[in-house]
Write a protein that holds these residues in place. Structure first.
Motif, PDB file in Angstrom:
ATOM      1  N   ALA A  38      -3.237  -0.143 -19.297  1.00 57.56           N
ATOM      2  CA  ALA A  38      -2.570  -1.428 -19.043  1.00 57.56           C
ATOM      3  C   ALA A  38      -2.074  -1.479 -17.606  1.00 57.56           C
ATOM      4  N   GLU A  39      -1.505  -0.367 -17.153  1.00 50.28           N
ATOM      5  CA  GLU A  39      -1.018  -0.325 -15.772  1.00 50.28           C
ATOM      6  C   GLU A  39      -2.160  -0.480 -14.782  1.00 50.28           C
ATOM      7  N   ASP A  40      -3.277   0.203 -15.060  1.00 51.32           N
ATOM      8  CA  ASP A  40      -4.429   0.118 -14.162  1.00 51.32           C
ATOM      9  C   ASP A  40      -4.946  -1.306 -14.054  1.00 51.32           C
ATOM     10  N   VAL A  41      -5.106  -1.938 -15.216  1.00 49.76           N
ATOM     11  CA  VAL A  41      -5.661  -3.291 -15.225  1.00 49.76           C
ATOM     12  C   VAL A  41      -4.731  -4.243 -14.473  1.00 49.76           C
ATOM     13  N   ALA A  42      -3.425  -4.124 -14.739  1.00 42.80           N
ATOM     14  CA  ALA A  42      -2.454  -4.984 -14.055  1.00 42.80           C
ATOM     15  C   ALA A  42      -2.493  -4.729 -12.553  1.00 42.80           C
ATOM     16  N   GLN A  43      -2.543  -3.451 -12.196  1.00 46.73           N
ATOM     17  CA  GLN A  43      -2.540  -3.077 -10.794  1.00 46.73           C
ATOM     18  C   GLN A  43      -3.789  -3.591 -10.072  1.00 46.73           C
ATOM     19  N   ASP A  44      -4.949  -3.442 -10.733  1.00 48.07           N
ATOM     20  CA  ASP A  44      -6.191  -3.909 -10.115  1.00 48.07           C
ATOM     21  C   ASP A  44      -6.129  -5.406  -9.841  1.00 48.07           C
ATOM     22  N   ALA A  45      -5.568  -6.150 -10.806  1.00 45.80           N
ATOM     23  CA  ALA A  45      -5.484  -7.606 -10.640  1.00 45.80           C
ATOM     24  C   ALA A  45      -4.584  -7.949  -9.455  1.00 45.80           C
ATOM     25  N   ILE A  46      -3.480  -7.214  -9.338  1.00 45.29           N
ATOM     26  CA  ILE A  46      -2.544  -7.489  -8.248  1.00 45.29           C
ATOM     27  C   ILE A  46      -3.162  -7.142  -6.898  1.00 45.29           C
ATOM     28  N   VAL A  47      -3.866  -5.999  -6.850  1.00 47.54           N
ATOM     29  CA  VAL A  47      -4.514  -5.612  -5.595  1.00 47.54           C
ATOM     30  C   VAL A  47      -5.579  -6.638  -5.214  1.00 47.54           C
ATOM     31  N   LYS A  48      -6.311  -7.093  -6.213  1.00 46.48           N
ATOM     32  CA  LYS A  48      -7.339  -8.094  -5.947  1.00 46.48           C
ATOM     33  C   LYS A  48      -6.712  -9.370  -5.383  1.00 46.48           C
ATOM     34  N   ALA A  49      -5.585  -9.761  -5.962  1.00 43.63           N
ATOM     35  CA  ALA A  49      -4.883 -10.950  -5.474  1.00 43.63           C
ATOM     36  C   ALA A  49      -4.455 -10.753  -4.027  1.00 43.63           C
ATOM     37  N   LEU A  50      -3.856  -9.623  -3.762  1.00 45.83           N
ATOM     38  CA  LEU A  50      -3.327  -9.400  -2.421  1.00 45.83           C
ATOM     39  C   LEU A  50      -4.435  -9.256  -1.381  1.00 45.83           C
ATOM     40  N   ALA A  51      -5.612  -8.774  -1.834  1.00 49.46           N
ATOM     41  CA  ALA A  51      -6.700  -8.582  -0.886  1.00 49.46           C
ATOM     42  C   ALA A  51      -7.447  -9.884  -0.598  1.00 49.46           C
ATOM     43  N   THR A  52      -7.488 -10.796  -1.566  1.00 49.61           N
ATOM     44  CA  THR A  52      -8.286 -12.011  -1.341  1.00 49.61           C
ATOM     45  C   THR A  52      -7.443 -13.221  -0.931  1.00 49.61           C
ATOM     46  N   TRP A  53      -6.193 -13.287  -1.367  1.00 46.87           N
ATOM     47  CA  TRP A  53      -5.376 -14.458  -1.004  1.00 46.87           C
ATOM     48  C   TRP A  53      -5.209 -14.631   0.501  1.00 46.87           C
ATOM     49  N   PRO A  54      -5.231 -13.526   1.295  1.00 48.68           N
ATOM     50  CA  PRO A  54      -5.136 -13.747   2.741  1.00 48.68           C
ATOM     51  C   PRO A  54      -6.261 -14.622   3.284  1.00 48.68           C
ATOM     52  N   TYR A  55      -7.404 -14.654   2.613  1.00 44.29           N
ATOM     53  CA  TYR A  55      -8.520 -15.440   3.118  1.00 44.29           C
ATOM     54  C   TYR A  55      -8.603 -16.817   2.459  1.00 44.29           C
ATOM     55  N   LYS A  56      -7.803 -17.020   1.415  1.00 47.10           N
ATOM     56  CA  LYS A  56      -7.929 -18.264   0.652  1.00 47.10           C
ATOM     57  C   LYS A  56      -6.608 -19.012   0.557  1.00 47.10           C
ATOM     58  N   GLY A  57      -5.535 -18.311   0.848  1.00 48.79           N
ATOM     59  CA  GLY A  57      -4.224 -18.880   0.551  1.00 48.79           C
ATOM     60  C   GLY A  57      -3.881 -18.586  -0.900  1.00 48.79           C
ATOM     61  N   VAL A  58      -2.626 -18.889  -1.273  1.00 51.91           N
ATOM     62  CA  VAL A  58      -2.177 -18.614  -2.635  1.00 51.91           C
ATOM     63  C   VAL A  58      -2.711 -19.706  -3.557  1.00 51.91           C
ATOM     64  N   PRO A  59      -3.316 -19.338  -4.694  1.00 53.41           N
ATOM     65  CA  PRO A  59      -3.833 -20.373  -5.601  1.00 53.41           C
ATOM     66  C   PRO A  59      -2.706 -21.264  -6.130  1.00 53.41           C
ATOM     67  N   ASN A  60      -3.080 -22.439  -6.612  1.00 54.82           N
ATOM     68  CA  ASN A  60      -2.066 -23.378  -7.089  1.00 54.82           C
ATOM     69  C   ASN A  60      -1.194 -22.778  -8.167  1.00 54.82           C
TER      70      ASN A  60
END
Lengths: 414, 119
Positions: A38-60
């Motif tokens: 559970a921790e891994d899955v949550a962590q991966d999602a957060i890392v993915k967010a932090l890595a891609t939002w810089p190029y897209k902005g924060v989703p609505n």
């Protein structure tokens, strides 16, 4: 507030809240043996967010984004080994009604807290585990809260998770009412520590984290609903949180600076919360056991009800601190005790308390210790020692606004 | 208003060696900047490139060869690109100066898109 600082706040709150929610919900689905997954899955999602939002902005809707990504990742793993998990592979994580699958406390976060406080795990490790998984704190934040290194913390966390994994029977998953009651003191401690973390973060650029304080209050409320306030000290703890929470709006100035209790505009205090706090403190009196929460709530209630700093009942407060120090001695208790003694005019008593504090591990790293020493030196007209103590406070590892506050105390920034 | 592409290279191990908290602090700077530029109408969009993988296709005297990434021996890899709006190169450089990439990495490559045939 600039756009950037608003975004920082939004990200910190979203990540903290969602980490806790994702882990709790995934564990309630897969069981306690899968905390790590559970921790891994949550962590991966957060890392993915932090890595891609810089190029897209924060989703609505950043929360929905994270839940979708984590849900898909979890589903991926389930499909790869459906038999191991024993769940259908067509469940919809993001929209699932978690209440249905959670029979005990009907709140995944509370359930996970109960799991983390498994008596097979060492009491201190239970707290680390709960803060890290339920409360969504990062390893760095949890380590800072306990004055530990991240390495030492992760070793203890790994050990705790191994123990939890070994305890994955049905009883561990849904403790009996009797077992639950035995865990209540630890559950209160988790809530208390979570609130302390939000009230005075030890790293980052926040003065305080209102979202974390509110969540601690919410968990405390939820625990009331589940246990009818059976835990000794629960009412007192709840009163304490309410009194502290009531003062938050006055703790920050318009330009984002820390305002200490002494200088706060008391008209900003939330009187409804103080009223509720008084009610809970009344209810706490019927407890057959005096806990540290009683003493701390007593102190907080005196501050909350004092018309101003100078008219505070320092005599009673210093007596309560003396009691608190006798039963739960700690660095910050000693420091606060010393301040109350000073305010009461007992400079020798204050000096003694600070001396004992100075011998404890961690004193040198605690800014309030140095600030209390500075205050005492002020009262003794020893400006050289006062300045030296404030300089030492400045070099402590603390959150940015607190550092700024000390700078201001030093007269360096305004 | 012209469009400029900002290419953001970084050392191959720049992010892999970071702790969780450091990574978060870094990315908060980037996201904050992007939101600020969007609010000012300067940010058009961008894409993060996947760190792993990558191919190079070359034509060596008539025969086409395909080489696999990652290119670990490279001093820098391209992490992604962003498109911004600016009047001219002066403004684009000004915007790049404020980019957190300049605080956390070394280089930004700026190229103006050729829009001369668009209208």
């Amino acid at each position: 507030m600039s756009v950037a600082s608003d975004i920082h706040k939004l990200l910190d709150e979203t990540v903290r809240r969602e980490r806790g929610w994702l882990i709790s919900s995934l564990v309630s689905k897969f069981g306690p043996a899968k905390v790590e997954l559970a921790e891994d899955v949550a962590q991966d999602a957060i890392v993915k967010a932090l890595a891609t939002w810089p190029y897209k902005g924060v989703p609505n809707n950043p929360r929905a984004w994270l839940r979708r990504v984590a849900g898909n990742a979890a589903l991926d793993r389930v499909r790869r080994s459906a038999r191991e998990f024993g769940v259908d592979d067509d469940w919809d994580f993001a929209t699932e009604d978690h209440d249905v699958i959670t029979p005990s406390l009907s709140d995944p976060e509370l359930d996970l807290m109960v799991l983390c406080c498994d008596p097979a795990i060492e009491p201190k490790d239970q707290l680390f585990l709960a803060l890290k998984t339920v409360c969504g704190s990062t390893a760095a934040e949890t380590a800072a809260l306990f004055f530990m290194t991240e390495d030492a913390l992760s070793q203890r966390l790994a050990r705790a998770k191994r123990k939890l994994k070994a305890q994955s029977g049905e009883l561990a998953r849904f403790p009996t009412r009797f077992a639950l009651n035995a865990r209540l003191p630890q559950l209160l401690k988790v809530i208390y520590l979570m609130f302390a973390w939000g009230f005075l973060p030890r790293r980052g650029d926040h003065l305080f984290r209102e979202d974390i304080c509110r969540e601690a209050l919410r968990l405390s409320d939820g625990l009331f609903a589940a246990t009818e306030g059976e835990a000794a000290g629960h009412h007192a703890l709840h009163a304490l949180l309410l009194f502290q929470m009531a003062r938050l709006p006055a703790r920050i100035s318009l330009d984002g600076q820390l305002v200490t209790l002494e200088r706060q505009d008391r008209t900003l205090w939330d009187q409804d919360m103080i009223f509720d706090g008084v009610q809970h403190l009344e209810a706490a009196k019927s407890s057959d056991k005096l806990t540290r929460y009683h003493l701390e709530a007593g102190i907080a209630s005196m501050h909350a009800q004092a018309p101003e700093w100078a008219q505070t009942d320092w005599a009673s407060i210093s007596r309560l601190y003396a009691l608190l120090n006798a039963r739960a001695p700690s660095l910050s208790v000693l420091v606060n005790w010393a301040v109350s003694l000073m305010m009461h005019g007992d400079l020798n008593g204050a000096e003694d308390a600070l001396q004992v504090a100075g011998e404890l591990a961690g004193a040198e790293a605690l800014p309030t210790y140095h600030l209390a020493r500075a205050k005492l030196a002020d009262l003794k007209d020893d400006s050289a020692s006062a300045l030296a103590a404030r300089e030492q406070a400045k070099s402590c590892q603390i959150s940015a606004p607190v550092a700024e506050h000390i700078e201001r105390e030093l007269g360096l920034t305004d | 208003m012209a469009k400029f592409v900002l290419m953001l290279p970084h050392a191959p191990d720049r992010y892999t060696k970071l702790g969780e908290a450091e990574f978060m602090d870094l990315m908060k700077d980037y996201i904050g900047w992007v939101e600020e530029m969007s609010a000012k109408g300067k940010f058009e969009g961008g894409e993060k490139l996947l760190d792993e993988g990558g191919k190079i296709v070359t034509n060596t005297s008539g025969s086409i060869e395909v080489h696999d990434g990652p290119f670990a021996e490279a001093a820098e890899i391209l992490g992604g690109y962003m498109v911004i709006n600016a009047e001219d190169y002066d403004e684009a450089v000004e915007i790049a100066r404020s980019h957190p990439h300049m605080k956390h990495n070394e280089t930004i490559i700026i190229r103006q898109t050729d829009a001369s045939a668009d209208e």
